[in-house]
Design a protein around this motif. Structure first.
Motif: not given
Length: 250
Positions: A20-25
């Protein structure tokens, strides 16, 4: 989402940081808040891996507990196993109403199915590349692409996108749901219609078509009448829809 009696659902949010990507948390947790309260927020990964360095500030800012899992050997995903074990431990506590599984990894398909077998709701979050079996194993699946801050929803007042009214699969899906939820005059509460559609297609989302709300998508298809009512003199409008084909036949 609320439980009977108006009690807000208690959710456990489990994030596969390797997938998963942290930029959309921030956007993701805002979406989670639509369905309940995140009583547990955990992210799993090998935090000694430089590829996960982008997560640190996000974890602190959102009070997400990092769960360390070393990779014991090459080619084996120890993170997935740790996340599944924790999920089952949390399930057996009986303290939660639902789980949010954040990953595009199909390995979590059986976990989602097992949690649902216990009568709890499962929300999946992943990219569009997520396998169909994992999507289908969830009660509802939200695509990460729809949550990105850079995504632009179609203006409500704009013309329908080319091909929307000709999308037979979409129109038939909506028509069947409206028919199933309709009263004697053919009007159906859109909230009920939405529940029926999601049961058939967990990844259904008006944002997939460029519209922020279900009612906007309905109006844009040009296949339904959409009407807002104020029941009992209340202040909150309830949206109803009726198939235009049925109206024309009257």
């Amino acid at each position: 989402m609320e439980n009977p009696g108006g009690v807000t659902a208690k959710l456990a949010v489990l994030i596969d940081a390797d997938n998963a990507t942290p930029t959309v948390i921030e956007e993701l947790l805002a979406e989670v808040a639509r369905y309940g309260t995140a009583h547990v927020k955990r992210a799993y990964g090998d935090w000694t891996d430089p590829r996960l360095k982008g997560w640190k500030d996000r974890l602190l800012a959102q009070s997400i507990q990092p769960m360390q899992q070393f990779a014991y050997t090459t080619g084996k995903n120890a993170t997935d196993a740790a996340m599944v074990i924790d999920a089952m431990d949390l399930l057996y506590t009986g303290r939660f109403d639902g789980f949010c599984i954040v990953s595009s990894d199909s390995d979590f398909t059986r976990l989602a199915a097992r949690i649902r077998e216990s009568g709890l709701t499962v929300y999946g979050f992943g990219e569009r590349k997520t396998s169909k079996p994992f999507v289908a194993a969830c009660d509802k699946f939200i695509y990460i692409e729809n949550l990105r801050s850079g995504a632009r929803a179609r203006p409500v007042s704009s013309a329908p996108p080319r091909g929307l009214s000709d999308d037979a699969d979409l129109i038939n899906l909506l028509r069947r749901a409206v028919e199933a939820a309709s009263d004697d005059e053919g009007w159906a509460n859109l909230a009920s219609v939405g529940h029926i559609v999601t049961k058939q297609r967990p990844d259904f989302d008006p944002r997939n078509y460029g519209y922020p709300k279900f009612s906007d998508l309905f109006a844009a298809t040009d296949a339904f009448q959409v009407e807002r009512r104020m029941p009992g003199g209340g202040k909150t409008a309830v949206v109803y829809a009726r198939d235009k084909a049925r109206t024309d036949a009257l």
